[in-house]
Design a protein around this motif. Sequence first.
Motif, PDB file in Angstrom:
ATOM      1  N   GLU A 147       0.681  -2.395  -4.068  1.00 28.90           N
ATOM      2  CA  GLU A 147       1.370  -3.422  -4.845  1.00 28.90           C
ATOM      3  C   GLU A 147       2.180  -2.815  -5.983  1.00 28.90           C
ATOM      4  O   GLU A 147       3.236  -3.338  -6.363  1.00 28.90           O
ATOM      5  CB  GLU A 147       0.351  -4.419  -5.401  1.00 28.90           C
ATOM      6  CG  GLU A 147      -0.307  -5.301  -4.356  1.00 28.90           C
ATOM      7  CD  GLU A 147      -1.502  -4.635  -3.660  1.00 28.90           C
ATOM      8  OE1 GLU A 147      -2.180  -5.325  -2.875  1.00 28.90           O
ATOM      9  OE2 GLU A 147      -1.748  -3.413  -3.881  1.00 28.90           O
ATOM     10  N   MET A 148       1.693  -1.725  -6.561  1.00 28.32           N
ATOM     11  CA  MET A 148       2.451  -1.012  -7.589  1.00 28.32           C
ATOM     12  C   MET A 148       3.614  -0.244  -6.947  1.00 28.32           C
ATOM     13  O   MET A 148       4.752  -0.294  -7.420  1.00 28.32           O
ATOM     14  CB  MET A 148       1.533  -0.050  -8.335  1.00 28.32           C
ATOM     15  CG  MET A 148       0.330  -0.670  -8.993  1.00 28.32           C
ATOM     16  SD  MET A 148       0.700  -1.503 -10.551  1.00 28.32           S
ATOM     17  CE  MET A 148       0.506  -0.134 -11.694  1.00 28.32           C
ATOM     18  N   ARG A 149       3.318   0.464  -5.895  1.00 23.91           N
ATOM     19  CA  ARG A 149       4.312   1.323  -5.246  1.00 23.91           C
ATOM     20  C   ARG A 149       5.525   0.514  -4.774  1.00 23.91           C
ATOM     21  O   ARG A 149       6.667   1.003  -4.839  1.00 23.91           O
ATOM     22  CB  ARG A 149       3.655   2.036  -4.058  1.00 23.91           C
ATOM     23  CG  ARG A 149       4.471   3.145  -3.445  1.00 23.91           C
ATOM     24  CD  ARG A 149       3.651   3.950  -2.452  1.00 23.91           C
ATOM     25  NE  ARG A 149       3.218   3.157  -1.309  1.00 23.91           N
ATOM     26  CZ  ARG A 149       1.948   2.830  -1.053  1.00 23.91           C
ATOM     27  NH1 ARG A 149       0.983   3.228  -1.861  1.00 23.91           N
ATOM     28  NH2 ARG A 149       1.640   2.124   0.013  1.00 23.91           N
ATOM     29  N   ALA A 150       5.295  -0.727  -4.349  1.00 23.17           N
ATOM     30  CA  ALA A 150       6.387  -1.556  -3.839  1.00 23.17           C
ATOM     31  C   ALA A 150       7.430  -1.879  -4.900  1.00 23.17           C
ATOM     32  O   ALA A 150       8.566  -2.241  -4.571  1.00 23.17           O
ATOM     33  CB  ALA A 150       5.817  -2.856  -3.266  1.00 23.17           C
ATOM     34  N   ARG A 151       7.059  -1.760  -6.183  1.00 27.49           N
ATOM     35  CA  ARG A 151       7.979  -2.113  -7.268  1.00 27.49           C
ATOM     36  C   ARG A 151       8.809  -0.937  -7.763  1.00 27.49           C
ATOM     37  O   ARG A 151       9.650  -1.111  -8.649  1.00 27.49           O
ATOM     38  CB  ARG A 151       7.190  -2.742  -8.425  1.00 27.49           C
ATOM     39  CG  ARG A 151       6.782  -4.172  -8.093  1.00 27.49           C
ATOM     40  CD  ARG A 151       5.596  -4.643  -8.913  1.00 27.49           C
ATOM     41  NE  ARG A 151       5.262  -6.019  -8.580  1.00 27.49           N
ATOM     42  CZ  ARG A 151       4.595  -6.396  -7.488  1.00 27.49           C
ATOM     43  NH1 ARG A 151       4.190  -5.489  -6.616  1.00 27.49           N
ATOM     44  NH2 ARG A 151       4.343  -7.671  -7.242  1.00 27.49           N
ATOM     45  N   ILE A 152       8.587   0.241  -7.212  1.00 24.09           N
ATOM     46  CA  ILE A 152       9.343   1.409  -7.673  1.00 24.09           C
ATOM     47  C   ILE A 152      10.795   1.313  -7.236  1.00 24.09           C
ATOM     48  O   ILE A 152      11.705   1.579  -8.014  1.00 24.09           O
ATOM     49  CB  ILE A 152       8.689   2.699  -7.170  1.00 24.09           C
ATOM     50  CG1 ILE A 152       7.299   2.865  -7.801  1.00 24.09           C
ATOM     51  CG2 ILE A 152       9.565   3.913  -7.478  1.00 24.09           C
ATOM     52  CD1 ILE A 152       6.486   4.000  -7.217  1.00 24.09           C
ATOM     53  N   GLY A 153      11.019   0.917  -5.990  1.00 25.72           N
ATOM     54  CA  GLY A 153      12.377   0.737  -5.487  1.00 25.72           C
ATOM     55  C   GLY A 153      12.995   2.026  -4.994  1.00 25.72           C
ATOM     56  O   GLY A 153      12.845   3.086  -5.615  1.00 25.72           O
ATOM     57  N   PRO A 154      13.709   1.975  -3.867  1.00 24.46           N
ATOM     58  CA  PRO A 154      14.276   3.180  -3.258  1.00 24.46           C
ATOM     59  C   PRO A 154      15.352   3.834  -4.112  1.00 24.46           C
ATOM     60  O   PRO A 154      15.636   5.022  -3.959  1.00 24.46           O
ATOM     61  CB  PRO A 154      14.847   2.674  -1.932  1.00 24.46           C
ATOM     62  CG  PRO A 154      15.070   1.202  -2.145  1.00 24.46           C
ATOM     63  CD  PRO A 154      13.993   0.761  -3.073  1.00 24.46           C
ATOM     64  N   ALA A 155      15.982   3.091  -5.029  1.00 22.05           N
ATOM     65  CA  ALA A 155      17.037   3.673  -5.861  1.00 22.05           C
ATOM     66  C   ALA A 155      16.471   4.695  -6.834  1.00 22.05           C
ATOM     67  O   ALA A 155      17.175   5.626  -7.260  1.00 22.05           O
ATOM     68  CB  ALA A 155      17.783   2.581  -6.620  1.00 22.05           C
ATOM     69  N   ALA A 156      15.206   4.523  -7.216  1.00 24.65           N
ATOM     70  CA  ALA A 156      14.610   5.427  -8.203  1.00 24.65           C
ATOM     71  C   ALA A 156      14.008   6.668  -7.559  1.00 24.65           C
ATOM     72  O   ALA A 156      14.080   7.752  -8.146  1.00 24.65           O
ATOM     73  CB  ALA A 156      13.544   4.691  -9.005  1.00 24.65           C
ATOM     74  N   ALA A 157      13.397   6.510  -6.389  1.00 19.42           N
ATOM     75  CA  ALA A 157      12.647   7.636  -5.843  1.00 19.42           C
ATOM     76  C   ALA A 157      12.247   7.367  -4.401  1.00 19.42           C
ATOM     77  O   ALA A 157      12.256   6.230  -3.940  1.00 19.42           O
ATOM     78  CB  ALA A 157      11.382   7.871  -6.672  1.00 19.42           C
ATOM     79  N   ARG A 158      11.856   8.432  -3.739  1.00 22.65           N
ATOM     80  CA  ARG A 158      11.144   8.314  -2.471  1.00 22.65           C
ATOM     81  C   ARG A 158       9.679   8.092  -2.824  1.00 22.65           C
ATOM     82  O   ARG A 158       9.060   8.932  -3.485  1.00 22.65           O
ATOM     83  CB  ARG A 158      11.326   9.599  -1.661  1.00 22.65           C
ATOM     84  CG  ARG A 158      10.589   9.621  -0.331  1.00 22.65           C
ATOM     85  CD  ARG A 158      11.129  10.724   0.562  1.00 22.65           C
ATOM     86  NE  ARG A 158      11.011  12.046  -0.034  1.00 22.65           N
ATOM     87  CZ  ARG A 158      10.105  12.947   0.343  1.00 22.65           C
ATOM     88  NH1 ARG A 158       9.222  12.667   1.288  1.00 22.65           N
ATOM     89  NH2 ARG A 158      10.080  14.147  -0.230  1.00 22.65           N
TER      90      ARG A 158
END
Length: 247
Positions: free
Chosen positions: A75-86
């Motif tokens: 649930e946390m990881r899903a909010r990182i977003g592909p624009a910021a990081a892999r």
Amino acid sequence: MPGVHDAAARGFARSADAYDRARPDYPDAAAAWLAERLGLRAGRTVVDLAAGTGKLTRPLAATGAEVVAVEPVAEMRARIGPAAARALDGTAEAIPLPDGSADAVTVGQAFHWFDGPAALAEIHRVLRPGGALALVWNRRPLEHPVHAAIARIIEPHRGDAPAHRSGAWHDAFEATALFGPLEERTFDHARPHDADALADRVGSTSFVAALDDGPQADVIAAVRALAADGPVELPYVCEVFVCDRCP
């Protein structure tokens, strides 16, 4: 969730939205010093361990470096977003990357949750020679009356959840030959909180978020009352520790 404390696994899964809204960002001065100290730029790779919702990942990505965010709570990881990081599923004790794949490793608000010796061994493995490890925390100065009041409300519910301020995380560094001495910088900053923001800030605390609904509601009500007369300005001290990888 293997290797993850129950309070972290349950609490952070339940509070990812509140965490992203209410946890303070890291001050620009701290991010700038960290980027310079770690040599972050295009062509460099940094691994952000226990990346959460990307609070540290995003300023790391702004340097132009390639960022790999490792976070075990979906649930946390899903909010990182592909624009910021892999973003990858993994823990500090089992980093899903090959040997020598990073120029730097960062950990925001999290090293006190780790099995220190196991994490340092894994971090040493994924770092290239000449690489460095950085730890960052936004510390709550408990001499401030609102922070002190929050502590009185929530600490009876902590259980065995580890705390950064205990200093126990230092033990792994004092015992290791894998990294050199810790270099420290601090950066003061502040953020206004109304009652909703205070509720989110405290509600995103792992062991509060993991409480049953009734006790959790009591905690949140008590915290909201601290801003009953209007927003309160809460100070933070951003602590940044960096150490270099030994050969």
